[in-house]
Design an enzyme around this catalytic site. Structure first.
Site, PDB file in Angstrom:
ATOM      1  N   GLU A  64       0.820  -1.214   0.000  1.00 12.28           N
ATOM      2  CA  GLU A  64       0.000   0.000   0.000  1.00 12.28           C
ATOM      3  C   GLU A  64       0.855   1.265   0.000  1.00 12.28           C
ATOM      4  O   GLU A  64       1.944   1.279   0.575  1.00 12.28           O
ATOM      5  CB  GLU A  64      -0.870   0.028   1.270  1.00 12.28           C
ATOM      6  CG  GLU A  64      -1.845  -1.110   1.326  1.00 12.28           C
ATOM      7  CD  GLU A  64      -2.431  -1.357   2.711  1.00 12.28           C
ATOM      8  OE1 GLU A  64      -3.589  -1.766   2.775  1.00 12.28           O
ATOM      9  OE2 GLU A  64      -1.723  -1.162   3.716  1.00 12.28           O
ATOM     10  N   ALA A 147       4.494  -8.564  16.345  1.00  7.28           N
ATOM     11  CA  ALA A 147       5.427  -7.427  16.307  1.00  7.28           C
ATOM     12  C   ALA A 147       4.870  -6.159  16.949  1.00  7.28           C
ATOM     13  O   ALA A 147       5.605  -5.403  17.587  1.00  7.28           O
ATOM     14  CB  ALA A 147       5.822  -7.152  14.856  1.00  7.28           C
ATOM     15  N   THR A 209      -4.263  -9.201  15.589  1.00  6.84           N
ATOM     16  CA  THR A 209      -3.882 -10.477  14.980  1.00  6.84           C
ATOM     17  C   THR A 209      -3.715 -10.280  13.475  1.00  6.84           C
ATOM     18  O   THR A 209      -4.205  -9.308  12.919  1.00  6.84           O
ATOM     19  CB  THR A 209      -4.968 -11.543  15.236  1.00  6.84           C
ATOM     20  OG1 THR A 209      -6.167 -11.140  14.576  1.00  6.84           O
ATOM     21  CG2 THR A 209      -5.231 -11.706  16.724  1.00  6.84           C
ATOM     22  N   GLY A 233      -6.084  -5.113  14.111  1.00  9.40           N
ATOM     23  CA  GLY A 233      -5.558  -6.136  13.188  1.00  9.40           C
ATOM     24  C   GLY A 233      -6.324  -6.239  11.872  1.00  9.40           C
ATOM     25  O   GLY A 233      -5.742  -6.566  10.846  1.00  9.40           O
ATOM     26  N   ASP A 235      -7.490  -4.822   8.765  1.00 10.69           N
ATOM     27  CA  ASP A 235      -7.188  -3.573   8.059  1.00 10.69           C
ATOM     28  C   ASP A 235      -7.110  -3.758   6.549  1.00 10.69           C
ATOM     29  O   ASP A 235      -6.383  -3.055   5.866  1.00 10.69           O
ATOM     30  CB  ASP A 235      -5.883  -2.947   8.602  1.00 10.69           C
ATOM     31  CG  ASP A 235      -4.687  -3.891   8.493  1.00 10.69           C
ATOM     32  OD1 ASP A 235      -4.856  -5.027   8.004  1.00 10.69           O
ATOM     33  OD2 ASP A 235      -3.580  -3.488   8.886  1.00 10.69           O
TER      34      ASP A 235
HETATM   35  P1  NAD Z   1       2.483 -10.335  13.456  1.00 19.15           P
HETATM   36  O1  NAD Z   1       2.335 -11.309  12.342  1.00 19.15           O
HETATM   37  O2  NAD Z   1       3.839 -10.026  13.953  1.00 19.15           O
HETATM   38  O3  NAD Z   1       1.596 -10.813  14.709  1.00 19.15           O
HETATM   39  C1  NAD Z   1       0.281 -11.270  14.589  1.00 19.15           C
HETATM   40  C2  NAD Z   1       0.025 -12.289  15.683  1.00 19.15           C
HETATM   41  O4  NAD Z   1      -1.360 -12.661  15.639  1.00 19.15           O
HETATM   42  C3  NAD Z   1       0.833 -13.585  15.514  1.00 19.15           C
HETATM   43  O5  NAD Z   1       1.627 -13.810  16.670  1.00 19.15           O
HETATM   44  C4  NAD Z   1      -0.254 -14.666  15.329  1.00 19.15           C
HETATM   45  O6  NAD Z   1       0.110 -15.907  15.909  1.00 19.15           O
HETATM   46  C5  NAD Z   1      -1.423 -14.026  16.049  1.00 19.15           C
HETATM   47  N1  NAD Z   1      -2.736 -14.580  15.695  1.00 19.15           N
HETATM   48  C6  NAD Z   1      -3.202 -14.906  14.452  1.00 19.15           C
HETATM   49  N2  NAD Z   1      -4.471 -15.408  14.563  1.00 19.15           N
HETATM   50  C7  NAD Z   1      -4.802 -15.331  15.878  1.00 19.15           C
HETATM   51  C8  NAD Z   1      -5.974 -15.650  16.626  1.00 19.15           C
HETATM   52  N3  NAD Z   1      -7.049 -16.166  16.021  1.00 19.15           N
HETATM   53  N4  NAD Z   1      -5.981 -15.431  17.966  1.00 19.15           N
HETATM   54  C9  NAD Z   1      -4.881 -14.926  18.597  1.00 19.15           C
HETATM   55  N5  NAD Z   1      -3.736 -14.612  17.943  1.00 19.15           N
HETATM   56  C10 NAD Z   1      -3.697 -14.812  16.610  1.00 19.15           C
HETATM   57  O7  NAD Z   1       1.743  -8.986  12.959  1.00 19.15           O
HETATM   58  P2  NAD Z   1       1.844  -7.508  13.568  1.00 19.15           P
HETATM   59  O8  NAD Z   1       2.916  -6.739  12.890  1.00 19.15           O
HETATM   60  O9  NAD Z   1       1.819  -7.576  15.055  1.00 19.15           O
HETATM   61  O10 NAD Z   1       0.455  -6.925  13.015  1.00 19.15           O
HETATM   62  C11 NAD Z   1      -0.769  -7.454  13.479  1.00 19.15           C
HETATM   63  C12 NAD Z   1      -1.889  -6.922  12.634  1.00 19.15           C
HETATM   64  O11 NAD Z   1      -2.035  -5.509  12.834  1.00 19.15           O
HETATM   65  C13 NAD Z   1      -1.695  -7.125  11.137  1.00 19.15           C
HETATM   66  O12 NAD Z   1      -2.897  -7.585  10.579  1.00 19.15           O
HETATM   67  C14 NAD Z   1      -1.364  -5.748  10.613  1.00 19.15           C
HETATM   68  O13 NAD Z   1      -1.775  -5.568   9.285  1.00 19.15           O
HETATM   69  C15 NAD Z   1      -2.156  -4.877  11.574  1.00 19.15           C
HETATM   70  N6  NAD Z   1      -1.643  -3.514  11.734  1.00 19.15           N
HETATM   71  C16 NAD Z   1      -2.566  -2.525  11.833  1.00 19.15           C
HETATM   72  C17 NAD Z   1      -2.133  -1.234  12.010  1.00 19.15           C
HETATM   73  C18 NAD Z   1      -3.136  -0.131  12.166  1.00 19.15           C
HETATM   74  O14 NAD Z   1      -2.772   1.050  12.110  1.00 19.15           O
HETATM   75  N7  NAD Z   1      -4.381  -0.434  12.390  1.00 19.15           N
HETATM   76  C19 NAD Z   1      -0.760  -0.933  12.062  1.00 19.15           C
HETATM   77  C20 NAD Z   1       0.151  -1.973  11.987  1.00 19.15           C
HETATM   78  C21 NAD Z   1      -0.307  -3.277  11.823  1.00 19.15           C
END
Ligand code: NAD
Length: 349
Positions: A64, A147, A209, A233, A235
Site C-alpha cells: 500500500e 510485532a 492479529t 488487526g 485492516d
Molecule cells: P504479526 O504477524 O507479527 O503478529 C500477529 C500475531 O497474531 C501472531 O503472533 C499470530 O500468531 C497471532 N494470531 C493470528 N491469529 C490469531 C488468533 N485467532 N488469535 C490470537 N492470535 C492470533 O503482525 P503484527 O505486525 O503484530 O500486526 C498485526 C496486525 O495488525 C496485522 O494484521 C497488521 O496488518 C495490523 N496492523 C494494523 C495497524 C493499524 O494502524 N491499524 C498498524 C500496523 C499493523
C-alpha cells in the site's frame, strides 16, 4: 566525483539509527510525545488532503501507498501486510516513508518506518483510548502477541495508565516472547490460555492479529458492557477480527470513513451504519463515550495523517543529532537546466 551541495542531500534514518534514537530518548517518552503530535494533527484534520490508501492486493498479502499533505509538507508511506511472512522469517509489516517540502517538491526526510509504524500505531491507539476508554482503566487484554503487541502495551501504560496486561496468542511462542520483552516495563504481565481468559476483567481489549481472512477473534458473548475495544488487526478487505454482533452493540469510531468502510471491521455493516470520526471527538465536535455501560470500538486501520505526524515528529527529533545519514538522491547540476552537462562532466572526471 562531483560532490552534491548540502541542499541536495536528504536526511535518511535507517533502522539502526531509529533504534538508537528511540533508546536515547526513551520508549515511553517517544510514545507520549508522538501521541501529542498526532493529537495536534487530528485537531487540524479538515485541512489535510485525504484519500483512501492505494492498495495492491495479492492472494498472500497487500502493498500500500499512503499519501497526505497539509499544504506545507507532503508525506507518504510504503507499507506491506503479509501474514504468512513470519513463517519465512520475514516481518508481516515493513515500511518506509518520505516527507517533502510542498513549495519545492524536494524531499526533506527519508526514513525506515517499520519501527515508526509500530510506534505511531501504538501512540494512536492509546491516544484514542484516552478519549474513549472507561475512566480509571487499569487492565488490558492483548490478543495477538506479534510485532506490534509490546508497543501497544507500553503505550497504554504510558498514556492511559494501564497497570496489567493479559496476553493471548494462538502461538504460545509469541506470547512467551511478549511476556519476556515486557518484563522490565513496570507492567503486571499475565500469560493466558484463551482469549476468553485474557479479556476476563479487562477494561480495554486490543485485538492485533494477522490473518488474511474474516476471522472471529472475539464473539459477542465474550464482550461485556462498558469495555473499550481497540481493534487494529483487521485492516484490509476480507480481513476482520470481530463478530458482526459486537459491532451492532458498539459505538464505533474510525479514522477516515472512506478508507475504513473498505478495510475496517465496518466492512461487515451497511454503508449507512452510524460511525463517528475520531478527530471530531478530539476537537469536541462530536461526543465520545456517552454511558459507562457503552461498548466503544476504535475500528483502526491506520491512516496517512498518523504517518505524516510521525515523519514530522522524527524530522524535529533528529535536528542537531547524529541519528541520520545524508543521502545523495537528488541530482544537483550547477545550472538546474543542464542535467545532461552534469552527466557529461561526470564521464570525463
Ligand atoms: P504479526 O504477524 O507479527 O503478529 C500477529 C500475531 O497474531 C501472531 O503472533 C499470530 O500468531 C497471532 N494470531 C493470528 N491469529 C490469531 C488468533 N485467532 N488469535 C490470537 N492470535 C492470533 O503482525 P503484527 O505486525 O503484530 O500486526 C498485526 C496486525 O495488525 C496485522 O494484521 C497488521 O496488518 C495490523 N496492523 C494494523 C495497524 C493499524 O494502524 N491499524 C498498524 C500496523 C499493523
Amino acid at each position: 566525483m562531483i560532490k552534491p551541495s548540502d541542499k541536495a542531500l536528504v536526511p535518511f534514518v535507517s533502522v539502526d539509527n531509529m533504534m538508537a534514537l528511540v533508546n536515547h530518548i526513551g520508549l515511553e517518552k517517544i510514545l507520549i510525545d508522538l501521541a501529542s503530535e498526532i493529537e495536534c494533527d487530528f485537531k487540524r484534520w479538515p485541512l489535510f488532503d485525504k484519500s483512501p490508501r492505494v492498495a495492491s492486493h495479492s492472494n498472500v498479502g497487500v502493498i500500500e501507498l499512503m499519501p497526505t499533505s497539509d499544504g506545507e509538507l507532503y508525506g507518504f508511506k510504503y507499507v506491506n501486510g503479509h501474514p504468512k511472512n513470519t513463517k519465512k522469517g520475514l516481518q508481516t509489516v515493513t515500511a518506509f516513508g518520505l516527507l517533502a517540502d510542498v513549495n519545492t517538491g524536494y524531499p526533506k526526510l527519508l526514513s525506515e518506518m517499520t519501527l515508526l509504524t509500530a510506534l505511531r500505531t501504538a501512540a494512536t491507539s492509546a491516544l484514542v483510548a484516552k478519549y474513549l476508554a472507561p475512566r480509571n482503566s487499569k487492565v488490558m487484554a492483548m490478543i495477538g502477541n506479534g510485532a506490534q503487541s509490546e508497543f501497544q502495551c507500553i503505550a497504554f501504560k504510558a498514556i492511559c495508565g494501564i497497570e496489567k496486561v493479559c496476553l493471548f496468542d494462538t502461538d504460545s511462542n509469541a506470547t512467551q516472547k511478549a511476556f519476556l520483552n515486557l518484563a522490565n516495563y513496570g507492567l503486571k504481565v499475565v500469560k493466558c490460555k484463551s482469549s476468553q481468559e485474557a479479556i476476563l476483567n479487562a477494561d480495554i481489549i486490543t485485538t492485533c492479529t494477522a490473518d488474511k481472512q474474516l476471522a472471529t477473534i472475539l464473539t459477542d458473548n465474550m464482550v461485556g458492557a462498558g469495555v473499550h475495544i481497540n481493534a487494529i488487526g483487521g485492516d484490509c478487505p476480507g480481513k476482520t477480527e470481530l463478530h458482526k454482533d459486537i459491532l451492532l452493540r458498539s459505538k464505533i469510531f474510525v479514522e477516515y470513513p472512506a478508507q475504513t468502510r473498505i478495510e475496517g471491521e465496518i466492512q461487515q455493516l451497511n454503508e449507512d451504519h452510524p460511525i463517528t470520526e475520531i478527530w471530531e471527538v478530539i476537537t469536541g465536535k462530536s461526543e465520545g463515550r456517552t454511558r459507562d455501560s457503552q461498548i466503544t470500538l476504535f475500528d483502526s486501520v491506520g491512516f496517512a495523517i498518523e504517518d505524516f505526524s510521525a515523519l514530522k515528529f522524527l524530522l524535529t527529533k533528529i535536528q542537531d543529532t547524529n541519528f541520520f545519514e545524508k543521502l545523495d538522491m537528488l541530482a544537483d547540476p550547477d545550472d538546474p537546466r543542464d542535467l545532461f552537462g552534469m552527466l557529461n562532466r561526470a564521464n570525463t572526471q
